[in-house]
Design an enzyme around this catalytic site. Sequence first.
Site, mmCIF file in Angstrom:
data_model
loop_
_atom_site.group_PDB
_atom_site.id
_atom_site.type_symbol
_atom_site.label_atom_id
_atom_site.label_comp_id
_atom_site.label_asym_id
_atom_site.label_seq_id
_atom_site.Cartn_x
_atom_site.Cartn_y
_atom_site.Cartn_z
ATOM 1 C CB CYS A 6 82.684 -0.629 69.095
ATOM 2 S SG CYS A 6 82.990 -1.998 70.213
ATOM 3 C CG HIS A 49 80.939 4.692 69.690
ATOM 4 N ND1 HIS A 49 80.737 5.880 70.368
ATOM 5 C CD2 HIS A 49 80.123 3.784 70.278
ATOM 6 C CE1 HIS A 49 79.849 5.684 71.341
ATOM 7 N NE2 HIS A 49 79.454 4.421 71.301
ATOM 8 N NE ARG A 79 78.715 2.546 77.611
ATOM 9 C CZ ARG A 79 77.437 2.953 77.509
ATOM 10 N NH1 ARG A 79 77.084 4.159 77.911
ATOM 11 N NH2 ARG A 79 76.522 2.157 77.045
ATOM 12 C CB CYS A 98 78.477 -0.934 74.559
ATOM 13 S SG CYS A 98 78.624 0.864 74.594
#
Lengths: 208, 265
Positions: free
Chosen positions: B174, B178, B222, B226
């Site tokens: 992730c 991010h 979501r 992702c």
Amino acid sequence: MKRYLLYPVAAALAACAAPGPVGERPGVAPRDLEMITALLKRDFHERGQAKMDRINLDDVQRVCNLNADNPPEAVAKPLEEAQLKAIKFPNGSLMGDWKNGERIAQSGRGSMWNDKPGVQPGGSCYNCHQISPKVEAYGTLGPSLAGFGKIRGNRPEIQRYVYGKIYNAKAYNLCSQMPRFGHAGTLNEQQLKDLVALLLDPASPVNQ
Amino acid sequence: MRRIAGTALLASAFAAAPALAQQQSPYAEYQRMATESAPIELYEIAGEELWKKKQGPKNVSLEACDLGQGPGVVKGAYTHLPRYFADADRVMDLEGRLLHCMMTLQGRSREDASKRVFGNADKASEMEVLSAYVAGQSHGLPMRPGAAHSKEKASIELGRKLYFHRAGPWDFSCASCHGEEGKRIRMSGLPVLFKPEYARPLMSTWPAYRVSTSKIVTLQWRMNDCYRQMRMPEPAFGSDTTVALIHFMTATAEGVVYRGPGIKR
């Protein structure tokens, strides 16, 4: 049934590392990696071309996960060398067709579970890099590559570096966030050459 | 009425947080304008109807579903999720709990209740409209996900580790996208969701109407999408992996006032 396997996993995870402070990266131990891999194998399923073997970690991923992407030099160097050795450099010129390179750089498709197998993936390059200055929708996760060849020229050593870097960025910087496009089998030799041309060909928009 | 107040809040959030990722994206203004015409309330209404509709082999509604505040209590329930549920002996998020209620109360099989969890622009899924309804009943309340039980603590810590876990053919976690402040993919700003200042404005607006695809999206969607883009295999809906990630990010946003269902790019 399978669910009961996790609770030892989660409990052990909590036990082997104190709760981290908010806003910081956690410490990761080898046991954590084993448990997370086991958890992902239980919770994920294959879909399309995304098979379950993608969950297994290789040496590079293992070392980067254990060291928050910043391993000691003594650990990183031998792994970088092994990654470099595994790059298959073609003979002769490494410069392909920059126009194809631009298409490959633009395409963010490929290797996902909803992508048709057999359709050649793109490189998602613009997702993270500025490349041709004409393209305004570029990402900033990686450095700008605008004017890349104009600054560096395109002699064989530069071609070799660019080819190698796209083939396997981890050979040059072990925990680089850039995917290993050749090493992972995402891009083939001709596509890699076309991307080299996109960055280095004097006629490429990158160098205007 | 409350949507108008929500719009003003959203607009002021964008204006007041210049350092945040939305501000760097040229979509911010577009998003602000789109907020004013988004059909999110229609989904909430559809969700309330579905909540009260008798369904499944047992032909009962979800009205007796215990979302953590007692059977049938919807008001404020979303702000305490994810949390540990003793009856299932596990941590569940909103969608996982809805699935649990469909199975236990309505007698539906997991296959039946989860066969179409993600809808499309033409037709939202049951899970999506139910999520919009339940979450909407927490609008204006502070978010306090479960963090006291040992399994809640384990779930949050697991989520934190998963957030940074690199795997797959492209070596992504992730945090690959991010993880650093001030970055974009193409033109989209990338919130650093392990930091409270980024988690708060983002985690307080799910589920949301997504303007670019004209559909309502949920947190389970979501996580799923992702992992798709990370080139990973597919996580099971409501799995401990996806719940732990949602739990970790929600816990990072702890205390923020819930102002959704919201709007996404």
